[in-house]
Scaffold this motif. Structure first.
Motif, short mmCIF file in Angstrom:
data_model
loop_
_atom_site.label_atom_id
_atom_site.label_comp_id
_atom_site.label_asym_id
_atom_site.label_seq_id
_atom_site.Cartn_x
_atom_site.Cartn_y
_atom_site.Cartn_z
N LYS A 80 -35.09 11.16 -92.34
CA LYS A 80 -35.37 12.59 -92.20
C LYS A 80 -36.83 12.84 -91.83
O LYS A 80 -37.17 13.91 -91.32
CB LYS A 80 -35.02 13.30 -93.51
N THR A 81 -37.69 11.87 -92.12
CA THR A 81 -39.10 11.97 -91.75
C THR A 81 -39.52 10.65 -91.09
O THR A 81 -38.87 9.61 -91.29
CB THR A 81 -39.99 12.24 -92.97
N ASP A 82 -40.60 10.67 -90.34
CA ASP A 82 -41.07 9.47 -89.66
C ASP A 82 -41.87 8.62 -90.64
O ASP A 82 -43.02 8.91 -90.93
CB ASP A 82 -41.92 9.84 -88.44
N GLU A 83 -41.23 7.57 -91.16
CA GLU A 83 -41.87 6.73 -92.16
C GLU A 83 -42.02 5.29 -91.66
O GLU A 83 -42.18 4.36 -92.45
CB GLU A 83 -41.05 6.73 -93.46
N SER A 84 -41.97 5.07 -90.34
CA SER A 84 -42.08 3.72 -89.82
C SER A 84 -43.46 3.13 -90.12
O SER A 84 -44.47 3.83 -90.09
CB SER A 84 -41.85 3.69 -88.31
N ALA A 85 -43.46 1.83 -90.38
CA ALA A 85 -44.70 1.14 -90.73
C ALA A 85 -45.25 0.30 -89.58
O ALA A 85 -46.15 -0.52 -89.80
CB ALA A 85 -44.47 0.26 -91.95
N VAL A 86 -44.75 0.50 -88.36
CA VAL A 86 -45.21 -0.32 -87.23
C VAL A 86 -46.72 -0.22 -87.07
O VAL A 86 -47.40 -1.23 -86.80
CB VAL A 86 -44.49 0.09 -85.93
N ALA A 87 -47.27 0.96 -87.25
CA ALA A 87 -48.72 1.14 -87.07
C ALA A 87 -49.54 0.32 -88.06
O ALA A 87 -50.71 0.01 -87.79
CB ALA A 87 -49.09 2.61 -87.20
N LEU A 88 -48.94 -0.09 -89.18
CA LEU A 88 -49.69 -0.83 -90.19
C LEU A 88 -50.02 -2.25 -89.77
O LEU A 88 -50.90 -2.89 -90.37
CB LEU A 88 -48.90 -0.87 -91.51
N ILE A 89 -49.34 -2.77 -88.75
CA ILE A 89 -49.63 -4.16 -88.35
C ILE A 89 -51.05 -4.30 -87.80
O ILE A 89 -51.60 -5.40 -87.78
CB ILE A 89 -48.60 -4.69 -87.33
N ALA A 90 -51.65 -3.19 -87.38
CA ALA A 90 -53.03 -3.23 -86.88
C ALA A 90 -54.02 -3.50 -88.01
O ALA A 90 -55.12 -3.99 -87.78
CB ALA A 90 -53.38 -1.93 -86.16
N ARG A 91 -53.61 -3.18 -89.26
CA ARG A 91 -54.51 -3.32 -90.40
C ARG A 91 -54.16 -4.46 -91.34
O ARG A 91 -55.01 -4.90 -92.12
CB ARG A 91 -54.53 -2.00 -91.20
N TYR A 92 -52.92 -4.94 -91.26
CA TYR A 92 -52.49 -5.96 -92.21
C TYR A 92 -51.87 -7.14 -91.46
O TYR A 92 -50.89 -6.99 -90.71
CB TYR A 92 -51.47 -5.39 -93.20
N SER A 93 -52.41 -8.32 -91.70
CA SER A 93 -51.93 -9.53 -91.00
C SER A 93 -50.71 -10.15 -91.67
O SER A 93 -50.14 -11.10 -91.13
CB SER A 93 -53.06 -10.56 -90.93
N ASN A 94 -50.30 -9.62 -92.82
CA ASN A 94 -49.18 -10.19 -93.57
C ASN A 94 -47.90 -9.37 -93.44
O ASN A 94 -46.98 -9.50 -94.25
CB ASN A 94 -49.54 -10.32 -95.06
N LEU A 95 -47.83 -8.52 -92.42
CA LEU A 95 -46.68 -7.63 -92.26
C LEU A 95 -45.90 -7.96 -91.00
O LEU A 95 -46.47 -8.08 -89.91
CB LEU A 95 -47.15 -6.17 -92.20
N LEU A 96 -44.58 -8.07 -91.15
CA LEU A 96 -43.67 -8.26 -90.02
C LEU A 96 -42.63 -7.14 -90.08
O LEU A 96 -41.91 -7.01 -91.09
CB LEU A 96 -42.98 -9.62 -90.10
N VAL A 97 -42.56 -6.32 -89.04
CA VAL A 97 -41.64 -5.17 -89.01
C VAL A 97 -40.49 -5.49 -88.05
O VAL A 97 -40.70 -5.68 -86.85
CB VAL A 97 -42.36 -3.88 -88.57
N ILE A 98 -39.27 -5.51 -88.58
CA ILE A 98 -38.08 -5.85 -87.80
C ILE A 98 -37.34 -4.59 -87.40
O ILE A 98 -37.12 -3.68 -88.21
CB ILE A 98 -37.13 -6.76 -88.62
N ARG A 99 -36.94 -4.53 -86.12
CA ARG A 99 -36.15 -3.41 -85.60
C ARG A 99 -34.95 -3.95 -84.82
O ARG A 99 -34.85 -5.15 -84.57
CB ARG A 99 -37.03 -2.54 -84.67
N THR A 100 -34.06 -3.04 -84.42
CA THR A 100 -32.86 -3.46 -83.70
C THR A 100 -32.39 -2.38 -82.74
O THR A 100 -32.66 -1.19 -82.95
CB THR A 100 -31.72 -3.79 -84.68
N PHE A 101 -31.70 -2.80 -81.69
CA PHE A 101 -31.04 -1.86 -80.78
C PHE A 101 -29.60 -1.56 -81.21
O PHE A 101 -28.91 -0.79 -80.57
CB PHE A 101 -31.03 -2.42 -79.35
N SER A 102 -29.14 -2.20 -82.29
CA SER A 102 -27.73 -2.08 -82.67
C SER A 102 -27.35 -0.71 -83.18
O SER A 102 -26.27 -0.21 -82.88
CB SER A 102 -27.40 -3.13 -83.74
N LYS A 103 -28.21 -0.08 -83.94
CA LYS A 103 -27.82 1.13 -84.67
C LYS A 103 -28.08 2.40 -83.86
O LYS A 103 -27.18 2.99 -83.30
CB LYS A 103 -28.54 1.17 -86.02
N ALA A 104 -29.33 2.84 -83.80
CA ALA A 104 -29.64 4.10 -83.13
C ALA A 104 -29.36 4.07 -81.64
O ALA A 104 -29.01 5.09 -81.05
CB ALA A 104 -31.10 4.48 -83.38
N TYR A 105 -29.50 2.89 -81.02
CA TYR A 105 -29.28 2.79 -79.57
C TYR A 105 -27.85 2.37 -79.22
O TYR A 105 -27.52 2.21 -78.04
CB TYR A 105 -30.26 1.79 -78.96
#
Length: 363
Positions: free
Chosen positions: A189-214
């Motif tokens: 319901k709100t934009d809560e994606s953490a993709v932007a955090l990878i610029a600040r944290y080297s220990n973060l891996l954000v996984i996405r997929t084309f299966s659901k929304a696309y």
């Protein structure tokens, strides 16, 4: 004499949702597939793929799609990885970062594939209990003692979303790798994606997929973002040509038609919210969802059907929903959000089942 490794032979395997027999007219609401077709641009791309695409190897790093994804999400290509579905990334995480006898922590309940894949790599997947309302205890994850933490956000199968400030706290305070699975984030319901955090944290891996929304479950396209060193390690561990030439073209076409994805996900959210209210009016307890599914508990009146009984009865009517035997979930059904017509059919079926049991139910 068996040639199968003992730990593989002992595995129960991942419990997949039931599939209707070929040719059966069924309402499929158990696999969280999109209720809308892919973008018309995807269909055009499929029809325009030349025969040469089939007989040539694609580029190994999926460069065109990586470039498009990096631009779309505002990251660098070196921070972007493409895969054969997000399930390949889950396997690579175990292979590249966890390893045999490693420890991975994940909220319980959550996506059970992580447990299955961890076991196949002889790693330990530690379930960190969620609270009574299924909300995630970030403090326990931080102090889990594992070398990595998985956070499916919004969570599956609960549908709950952890706010971005809590996600960042986890990434900031946890000493190891944080794997953030955002398969359903486009339905939030709100934009809560953490993709932007990878610029600040080297220990973060954000996984996405084309299966659901696309709506590209059948194409098997996943991707992730992270620090350049994490992405380079995934590249080393993956199979060569891991993304087929056709699927990457379909994903490119889908990504370019972002407005179509937004239109369909908004429609699914409207149907979800309506269906949630209607379930509640029938006496169901519905967990607030930020996904394209609902986790719901049938009315608790004496004599009324249990979640498992409802599941079996709906199955006989060719309505496929999901039931889990997990102790925390055995009183619940997970129902994917289909079209308005499909959800009306489900509501009618549920109403009839409850009405037929009305004589046994104590109001």
């Amino acid at each position: 004499m068996t040639m199968i490794l003992p730990h593989i032979e002992r595995l129960p395997g991942y419990a997949q949702g039931e599939q209707p027999p070929d040719g059966t007219q069924a309402i499929r609401l158990n696999l969280n597939e999109s209720s809308y077709p892919p973008s018309p641009e995807v269909v055009k791309a499929l029809q325009s793929i030349p025969e040469e695409t089939l007989r040539r190897y694609p580029d190994a790093k999926c460069d065109k799609l990586r470039t498009a994804l990096a631009k779309h999400y505002g990251v660098r290509e070196e921070q972007t990885f493409c895969s054969n579905g997000s399930s390949e990334i889950i396997s690579l995480v175990m292979k590249v970062f966890i390893g045999p006898h490693g420890k991975l922590a994940i909220p319980d309940p959550s996506f059970p594939l992580y447990h299955s894949v961890a076991a196949s790599y002889q790693a330990e997947c530690i379930g960190i209990p969620t609270r009574d309302d299924f909300s995630i205890d970030v403090e326990q994850l931080i102090h889990s003692g594992a070398q990595a933490v998985v956070l499916v956000n919004p969570n599956a199968p609960t549908g709950l979303l952890l706010p971005i400030e809590d996600v960042e706290r986890l990434v900031r305070e946890f000493a190891g790798l944080v794997i953030l699975d955002e398969a359903y984030i486009d339905f939030a319901k709100t934009d809560e994606s953490a993709v932007a955090l990878i610029a600040r944290y080297s220990n973060l891996l954000v996984i996405r997929t084309f299966s659901k929304a696309y709506a590209l479950c059948g194409a098997r396209i996943g991707y992730c973002f992270g620090n350049e060193k994490l992405i380079a390690a995934l590249e080393k561990g993956k199979d060569v040509y891991n993304v087929d030439a056709i699927s990457r073209e379909l994903a490119l076409a889908a990504l370019k038609d972002h407005n179509y994805m937004k239109t369909t996900t908004d429609a699914i959210k409207r149907t979800r919210d309506r269906f949630s209210r209607q379930l509640a009016s029938q006496g169901f307890i519905v967990v607030p969802s930020h996904t394209n599914f609902l986790l719901c508990k049938p009315p608790a009146r004496s004599g009324c059907p249990t979640a498992e009984e409802l599941y079996d009865t709906l199955m006989k009517q060719n309505i496929y929903v999901r039931y889990y035997k997990n102790p925390r979930l055995r009183d619940y059904l997970r129902i994917t959000i289909g079209t308005d017509a499909e959800m009306d059919a489900v509501l009618m079926a549920l109403g009839q089942i409850l009405e037929q049991n009305g004589k046994k139910c104590d109001e």
